[in-house]
Structure formats: structure tokens, C-alpha cells
Design a protein around this motif. Structure first.
Motif, PDB file in Angstrom:
ATOM      1  N   GLY A 230      90.884  34.802  30.152  1.00 28.90           N
ATOM      2  CA  GLY A 230      91.591  34.477  28.924  1.00 28.90           C
ATOM      3  C   GLY A 230      93.073  34.278  29.163  1.00 28.90           C
ATOM      4  O   GLY A 230      93.684  33.350  28.642  1.00 28.90           O
ATOM      5  N   GLY A 231      93.646  35.152  29.993  1.00 22.57           N
ATOM      6  CA  GLY A 231      95.056  34.994  30.335  1.00 22.57           C
ATOM      7  C   GLY A 231      95.294  33.691  31.072  1.00 22.57           C
ATOM      8  O   GLY A 231      96.294  33.010  30.839  1.00 22.57           O
ATOM      9  N   TRP A 232      94.341  33.336  31.923  1.00 18.85           N
ATOM     10  CA  TRP A 232      94.492  32.077  32.656  1.00 18.85           C
ATOM     11  C   TRP A 232      94.509  30.898  31.700  1.00 18.85           C
ATOM     12  O   TRP A 232      95.367  30.011  31.796  1.00 18.85           O
ATOM     13  CB  TRP A 232      93.334  31.933  33.645  1.00 18.85           C
ATOM     14  N   ILE A 233      93.580  30.907  30.760  1.00 18.45           N
ATOM     15  CA  ILE A 233      93.514  29.779  29.826  1.00 18.45           C
ATOM     16  C   ILE A 233      94.772  29.730  28.964  1.00 18.45           C
ATOM     17  O   ILE A 233      95.346  28.660  28.738  1.00 18.45           O
ATOM     18  CB  ILE A 233      92.253  29.887  28.947  1.00 18.45           C
ATOM     19  N   VAL A 234      95.203  30.925  28.509  1.00 22.31           N
ATOM     20  CA  VAL A 234      96.398  30.952  27.670  1.00 22.31           C
ATOM     21  C   VAL A 234      97.599  30.411  28.428  1.00 22.31           C
ATOM     22  O   VAL A 234      98.370  29.596  27.924  1.00 22.31           O
ATOM     23  CB  VAL A 234      96.658  32.385  27.163  1.00 22.31           C
ATOM     24  N   GLY A 235      97.754  30.837  29.691  1.00 19.34           N
ATOM     25  CA  GLY A 235      98.877  30.372  30.476  1.00 19.34           C
ATOM     26  C   GLY A 235      98.835  28.878  30.706  1.00 19.34           C
ATOM     27  O   GLY A 235      99.829  28.174  30.541  1.00 19.34           O
ATOM     28  N   LEU A 236      97.647  28.391  31.070  1.00 17.39           N
ATOM     29  CA  LEU A 236      97.495  26.953  31.357  1.00 17.39           C
ATOM     30  C   LEU A 236      97.837  26.122  30.125  1.00 17.39           C
ATOM     31  O   LEU A 236      98.672  25.213  30.175  1.00 17.39           O
ATOM     32  CB  LEU A 236      96.055  26.704  31.794  1.00 17.39           C
TER      33      LEU A 236
ATOM     34  N   VAL B 244      87.567  43.094  32.412  1.00 19.30           N
ATOM     35  CA  VAL B 244      88.518  42.687  33.444  1.00 19.30           C
ATOM     36  C   VAL B 244      88.494  41.177  33.615  1.00 19.30           C
ATOM     37  O   VAL B 244      89.521  40.498  33.537  1.00 19.30           O
ATOM     38  CB  VAL B 244      88.174  43.373  34.771  1.00 19.30           C
TER      39      VAL B 244
ATOM     40  N   SER C 156      89.656  39.313  30.495  1.00 13.99           N
ATOM     41  CA  SER C 156      91.100  39.241  30.272  1.00 13.99           C
ATOM     42  C   SER C 156      91.765  38.353  31.303  1.00 13.99           C
ATOM     43  O   SER C 156      92.717  37.641  30.990  1.00 13.99           O
ATOM     44  CB  SER C 156      91.721  40.629  30.273  1.00 13.99           C
ATOM     45  N   LEU C 157      91.255  38.388  32.531  1.00 17.64           N
ATOM     46  CA  LEU C 157      91.819  37.476  33.535  1.00 17.64           C
ATOM     47  C   LEU C 157      91.627  36.021  33.117  1.00 17.64           C
ATOM     48  O   LEU C 157      92.570  35.228  33.133  1.00 17.64           O
ATOM     49  CB  LEU C 157      91.146  37.710  34.882  1.00 17.64           C
TER      50      LEU C 157
END
Lengths: 213, 152
Positions: free
Chosen positions: A158-164, A152, A155-156
Motif C-alpha cells: 500500500g505504501g508503494w502504491i501511495v508513493g508511486l 506487513v 502495508s508495504l
């Protein structure tokens, strides 16, 4: 190495061609939708995002109820590739079996609650551990049994880094491909880093990550 | 289209796998490396059956689209190292959380809680990124004004 099927490769290639064409025409980007909405309140690309979401949702639901689609856990394992690093497929019981069982079991496991046995073998030590993770929340929307664990947070984050970083780069991965094809040198460098990351990840970083994780 | 591809063409074993640029790139590169060096790098179960050529195919498709509609304009690279690093880190994160934004969205719509969480994290990241961009542009404006004021 099993035989590579030509038609499947060709189908994926054709799909990629169509997607590339459409993405170039529509300037589709999954990151830029929300970014434009935040910056200039432009809803167009965000609408594209949500229409994609809705279409996939409706189609999966429809096809699943028509028994054409097998629902399963979409993830196929935390890359515990400390095992597979160094040229030795050390997960000798893990990966080949996963491939074989997944390929074999793709057909008969049509409506099973746990068709993820093949894919998740790579992840967490086989189906018995998966089963011992125990009770699953039966939520209607959720396709796979969900038990909260560390992934959890992974993925949170990783998603944050990808979005940033995608915001800084000016587009999601699909958009970067399109921009590189249009002739943006920056995006070409992005893609170079993209391709270079794969072997480096599997040679070096996976050890680091698995030691942390 | 992705869903029907998965349903009818059996792009199955990892579910919701019919289109993803990080995963397919990963599979392509790893399959090629496995062929050359016979290294046991991890690939998805589908990649045993086919080459995942979607990333070059997207490149080619977008190239032809730009060619036909005369939008192809080579631009000079401004900060290549920055973009190289960003691509690198995005790829690593994409491998770890299984998906580029496209596949994250698809997984979320597919009913995967991790996908939903990753999309939420992505939106948070975009929010932070826009906030940072705003702050930076504001700082730029301020310094420009300061410079103007100083020159006056």
C-alpha cells in the motif's frame, strides 16, 4: 450515535486551519521531499520530512515518559468491512463495544502494555485472538507489540502504491489539498476522487479486498 | 503540535490519530453517511465523539494563506480523469493501510512497525515513480530528437 463534542471538532478544525496555512507557506510535502532529492538533489523538503519525524519522535517519547500520552497500536483494525457493509452494523459485538470500551478505557489504562484492546477489536476478532497471537518483541523503539503477519506485506504494498501514484500526481495528500485551495483544477479532481472513494470502498471494494486478503 | 493535540485534547483511541487526511476524510464522509442513511460504516473511535473536519479546514487554511500572499492562481485542468483515478486509488490504499503520508510518518515516529514499513514502501514507490518519470522524459527527448532528425 453518541453526542458530537463541539470543542473537539473545533479543535480539530483549528488545527487543520493552522496546518493548511503553514503547509501553503512552506510548500510542505512528504512525497516531494524524497522526489526532489532523487531528481535534483534538493534537500530542503526532505529536511522538512525528517524534522517532522524527529519532532514527533522526541515529543512522543517525552510525553510518554511524562505519562501524558498513552501508547498503543496506532492501527485500529484491518477494514474487514465485509461485516459492516450493507447498512447492517453486523459487527454488533465488534464496533460499538470497541467504541465504548475505547472511550471508557482511555483513562484507566494509562501505562498498560496493551491499551490497544479497544481499537484492535475491530481488527482481529477480539482481545483473546490478539493475545493468542502470542509473544511480542520487546523492542525499545516500538510502541506496540509486533508480531509479523500479512499486514506487513499489505502495508508495504500500500505504501508503494501511495508513493508511486503521489509521485505521478505531483504531491502527497496534504500538498494536493493545498494545491486545490490555490486553484489547481487537477488537484480538485484529485480531491473529488478522494472523497468519492470512501463510499465506493465501503460498498464494493472492501468485499473484494476481504475476499482476497 | 499533533502530539500535544493527542495528549491534551484526548484525540486518542486510535493512537497517533491527531492528523491524517485520509482517515479524517474517511471518518467525516462515513459519519455524514451514517447520519443520513444510518448505515453502519466503519469510523474510528474518536469519530464517535467529534466530526473530523481537518480536511476542509486544511483547504480553508491554505485558501486564506494563498489569498493573503497573492499566490492564488486558478489553473486549467489538464488530465482530470487521471487525477480523479489517482485520488481514488490513493484513498483506497490510504484506507487499507490507515494513513496518508502524514500519518504514516507520524506512526513511524510513534514506533509502529507497520508505519515504518509503509514509509519504506512509500520511499520505494517514490523511487520507482521518479525512475518512471525519468524514463519517460528520456523517451520524450529521444522521440523529439528522432523527429528532428527525420525532418532534417
Amino acid at each position: 450515535v453518541t453526542a458530537v463534542r463541539v470543542y473537539l471538532t473545533a479543535a480539530i478544525g483549528a488545527m487543520g486551519l493552522v496546518v493548511g496555512y503553514l503547509a501553503q507557506r512552506s510548500r510542505m510535502c512528504f512525497v516531494a521531499g524524497f522526489r526532489d532529492y532523487l531528481l535534483v538533489r534538493d534537500r530542503e523538503l526532505l529536511l522538512g520530512f525528517f524534522s517532522f519525524f524527529l519532532t514527533v519522535w522526541l515529543l512522543t517519547t517525552a510525553l510518554y515518559s511524562l505519562n501524558l500520552l498513552k501508547k498503543g497500536a496506532p492501527e485500529y483494525g484491518e477494514p474487514r468491512t465485509g461485516e459492516t457493509v450493507g447498512g447492517v452494523p453486523a459487527s454488533a459485538d465488534g464496533e460499538p463495544r470497541a467504541g465504548v470500551t475505547a472511550v471508557v478505557a482511555a483513562k484507566p489504562q494509562a501505562g498498560q502494555a496493551e491499551p490497544s484492546a479497544g481499537p484492535s477489536d475491530i481488527a482481529g476478532g477480539g482481545p483473546e485472538e490478539r493475545a493468542s497471537r502470542g509473544r511480542r518483541l520487546a523492542v525499545g523503539f516500538v510502541s506496540a507489540p509486533f508480531t509479523p503477519d500479512r499486514f506487513v506485506f499489505v502495508s508495504l504494498a500500500g505504501g508503494w502504491i501511495v508513493g508511486l501514484l503521489s509521485t505521478f500526481a505531483g504531491g502527497c495528500v496534504l500538498r494536493q489539498h493545498v494545491l486545490a485551495a490555490q486553484g489547481g483544477r487537477d488537484s480538485s479532481w484529485y480531491l473529488a476522487g478522494f472523497y468519492a472513494a470512501v463510499p465506493v470502498f465501503y460498498l464494493l471494494l472492501s468485499r473484494l479486498i476481504s475476499s482476497i486478503y | 503540535m499533533f502530539v500535544s493535540a493527542e495528549a491534551f485534547l484526548n484525540v486518542y483511541p486510535p493512537a497517533a490519530y491527531s492528523f491524517c487526511l485520509t482517515c479524517h476524510t474517511r471518518d467525516l464522509v462515513n459519519a455524514v453517511l451514517n447520519l443520513i442513511f444510518s448505515a453502519g460504516f466503519q469510523t474510528a473511535a474518536v469519530a464517535h465523539r467529534a466530526l473530523m473536519v481537518s480536511s476542509p479546514a486544511v483547504l480553508i487554511g491554505a485558501y486564506f494563506a494563498a489569498r493573503f500572499h497573492v499566490e492564488r492562481a486558478p489553473r486549467k485542468s489538464e488530465r482530470p480523469l487521471l487525477h480523479f483515478t489517482i485520488g481514488f486509488v490513493v484513498m483506497v490504499c490510504g484506507i487499507v493501510i490507515f494513513g496518508c503520508p502524514t500519518r504514516l510518518t507520524m506512526r513511524a515516529a510513534y514506533g509502529d512497525v507497520y508505519g515504518l514499513l509503509a514509509v519504506a514502501g512509500m520511499f520505494l514507490g517514490i523511487w520507482c515513480g521518479t525512475a518512471a518519470m525519468r524514463a519517460r522524459s528520456r523517451a520524450c527527448v529521444r522521440t523529439a530528437r528522432g523527429a528532428n532528425g527525420g525532418s532534417r
